[in-house]
Design an enzyme around this catalytic site. Sequence first.
Site, short mmCIF file in Angstrom:
data_model
loop_
_atom_site.label_atom_id
_atom_site.label_comp_id
_atom_site.label_asym_id
_atom_site.label_seq_id
_atom_site.Cartn_x
_atom_site.Cartn_y
_atom_site.Cartn_z
N HIS A 178 13.61 -32.38 -8.66
CA HIS A 178 13.68 -32.28 -10.13
C HIS A 178 15.11 -32.55 -10.62
O HIS A 178 15.33 -33.36 -11.52
CB HIS A 178 13.21 -30.88 -10.55
CG HIS A 178 13.29 -30.60 -12.01
ND1 HIS A 178 12.20 -30.66 -12.84
CD2 HIS A 178 14.35 -30.24 -12.79
CE1 HIS A 178 12.57 -30.36 -14.07
NE2 HIS A 178 13.87 -30.10 -14.08
N GLU A 179 16.08 -31.87 -10.02
CA GLU A 179 17.48 -32.05 -10.46
C GLU A 179 17.96 -33.47 -10.17
O GLU A 179 18.70 -34.05 -10.96
CB GLU A 179 18.40 -31.03 -9.76
CG GLU A 179 18.08 -29.57 -10.04
CD GLU A 179 18.01 -29.22 -11.51
OE1 GLU A 179 18.67 -29.90 -12.33
OE2 GLU A 179 17.27 -28.28 -11.86
N HIS A 182 16.83 -35.75 -12.82
CA HIS A 182 17.73 -35.69 -13.99
C HIS A 182 18.92 -36.63 -13.75
O HIS A 182 19.29 -37.41 -14.62
CB HIS A 182 18.28 -34.28 -14.20
CG HIS A 182 17.33 -33.34 -14.90
ND1 HIS A 182 16.58 -33.71 -15.98
CD2 HIS A 182 17.06 -32.03 -14.69
CE1 HIS A 182 15.87 -32.68 -16.40
NE2 HIS A 182 16.13 -31.65 -15.63
N HIS A 188 13.11 -33.83 -19.50
CA HIS A 188 11.89 -33.05 -19.27
C HIS A 188 10.70 -33.69 -19.98
O HIS A 188 10.83 -34.16 -21.11
CB HIS A 188 12.08 -31.61 -19.77
CG HIS A 188 13.04 -30.84 -18.92
ND1 HIS A 188 13.99 -30.00 -19.44
CD2 HIS A 188 13.18 -30.78 -17.58
CE1 HIS A 188 14.69 -29.46 -18.46
NE2 HIS A 188 14.22 -29.92 -17.31
#
Length: 283
Positions: A178-179, A182, A188
């Site tokens: 997830h990070e 980014h 998101h």
Amino acid sequence: MAKIIFSVALIPIVLVYIADSRTCKNVGDKCKSNEDCTTGNCQERRCEYSPDTRTNVLKASQHLRLGDMKRQPDVNTRSGILPESYRWPYGTMPYELDPAFSSSELDLIFKSFRAIEKRTCVDFVERRKEKDWVYYERSKDKGCASDVGKQGGRQILNLSGADVEGGSDCFHESIIVHETLHALGFHHEQNRHDRDEYVSINWDNIACPEQFNFYKDNLTSATTFGVPYDYVSIMHYEGNEGGIDPKLPTIIPKLAGIKVGGNRLSELDIVRINRMYKCIPPQ
Ligand SMILES: [Zn+2]
């Protein structure tokens, strides 16, 4: 003449009525769900970002993705990261790893890289002389956090361990992927400009300083890459993420029976990455 006098007399009455409808008794009272009573008037609630409050909420919460996008003054104007300058050339992201990571933590980071590389043309290379790179830092109390997209120079992606006082346990493949997404340039999913067609936000259950996490992207700068809304994206918050009362939802899907938030790359996540980085699909 009589008509003019009648009209002129009516205007203040109408104005008083409108003004009355916006007044409230006590400062601090709630007017509509997104309003507070300020100086006797119902006004849209203004939420100021406070790093301290964010840290406190993070400490009190198991929601590791809440507020994990490093906030910059222009974040809302470039959410979705349209400009190519925020992408990694040729889909190659150079990285450096903090020597403080344990071998099992390193394994998880590499596993996360492989999960992305396996289905996309993005690859991760150990930094040699590249001028732009991501430094994966075993941070003490900064939670799990990343900038969105390539910033230029060295940018830090924070991962803290549960052993650190006040730290979050970021060492899960889902969190590291997830990070890293980014850092690749993804926002998101529930911030998409079209999200209101798919989910409702329960503002009453979101603390004021956390509300910015639920603001919608700016249509002119955000892009969805033509990919449908994805309830199970790894970039989607869970249904009660950031809730004042964790038993109540913050995000309510409009499609019945759907559980929002994913812990692995979804099929649509893979499509999105491949579109952002213009990967040629395998023949
Ligand atoms: Zn996030």
